[in-house]
Design a protein around this motif. Sequence first.
Motif, PDB file in Angstrom:
ATOM      1  N   VAL A  40       0.843  -1.204   0.000  1.00 31.44           N
ATOM      2  CA  VAL A  40       0.000   0.000   0.000  1.00 31.44           C
ATOM      3  C   VAL A  40       0.874   1.248   0.000  1.00 31.44           C
ATOM      4  N   GLU A  41       1.914   1.239   0.813  1.00 27.22           N
ATOM      5  CA  GLU A  41       2.806   2.390   0.868  1.00 27.22           C
ATOM      6  C   GLU A  41       3.542   2.575  -0.456  1.00 27.22           C
ATOM      7  N   PHE A  42       4.013   1.477  -1.017  1.00 28.05           N
ATOM      8  CA  PHE A  42       4.734   1.519  -2.298  1.00 28.05           C
ATOM      9  C   PHE A  42       3.861   2.135  -3.388  1.00 28.05           C
ATOM     10  N   LEU A  43       2.634   1.650  -3.510  1.00 24.72           N
ATOM     11  CA  LEU A  43       1.751   2.148  -4.561  1.00 24.72           C
ATOM     12  C   LEU A  43       1.360   3.604  -4.311  1.00 24.72           C
ATOM     13  N   GLY A  44       1.214   3.977  -3.057  1.00 22.90           N
ATOM     14  CA  GLY A  44       0.919   5.371  -2.752  1.00 22.90           C
ATOM     15  C   GLY A  44       2.051   6.285  -3.154  1.00 22.90           C
ATOM     16  N   ARG A  45       3.274   5.892  -2.836  1.00 23.54           N
ATOM     17  CA  ARG A  45       4.433   6.696  -3.231  1.00 23.54           C
ATOM     18  C   ARG A  45       4.564   6.743  -4.756  1.00 23.54           C
TER      19      ARG A  45
END
Length: 257
Positions: A40-45
């Motif tokens: 989730v963090e990866f895709l948000g960044r």
Amino acid sequence: MPSRERVLVFDFDGTVSLGHGPIRSYARFVAAGLPTAAAVEFLGRFETDISAPPSATRWAQPIDGYDLVRLLAEQYDVTASARSAAYLASRQELATNAAPVTSPAGLADFLAEARPTAYLVLATNAPAIRLEEALAALGLAGAFDAVHTSVGKPDGFGPLLDSLLARLPVGASSANLTSIGDVWENDLAPAYMRGATTALVGAPPPRTATPTYRADHLHELYPALRDWLDSATPLAPGTTSLDPTFTTALTTEKADQ
């Protein structure tokens, strides 16, 4: 048909094929291998950075969207083999609803207009996976005289350019070849080093870039490219034009990703 004593070489992703669909697909496949919270963090960044102007990228300066995914993935300790597998999986979605693409305005018409004067070449680092289907979806089926995949730019581009330059008429200037792309280092620098004409599209180039032509969008370059095509001089009697055996080809070397 008049002799075609010029060559136009086009990149694919970011030049002939537009849109973030394939890059988002690549990012999704990378994220699929991460723990849920990290994914989730990866895709948000990724979404934040893919939408930001180049100068707003705080942590690194990717050369394109695929490089952005690579740089982000490295921060999550995604291995090169896992990135490669994710990339190849994403190409299976190319030009589908999961990874939509569009073509530059008026490109099919421009290619048809240019074809009597120039051999049209597509040269991409991407593998051949779904490339024919993507070209058809873009309205460009059969639009190129030669298609080269897995080129391995920038290093692998040199030999291809040399082979294309060797097909020019004897005594013709290397400026009779124009390379068009969105990444100076990969698509244009090897051509520039050989004295060829270069045309850069997309984001502002690095300070070291010295393209012959530059525009934000490919369609904005059509007038300059038409002038370039019109400046071609007729071949002298007895001069050999481009090799008549130069016909559509699809190479399938190992992808350099």
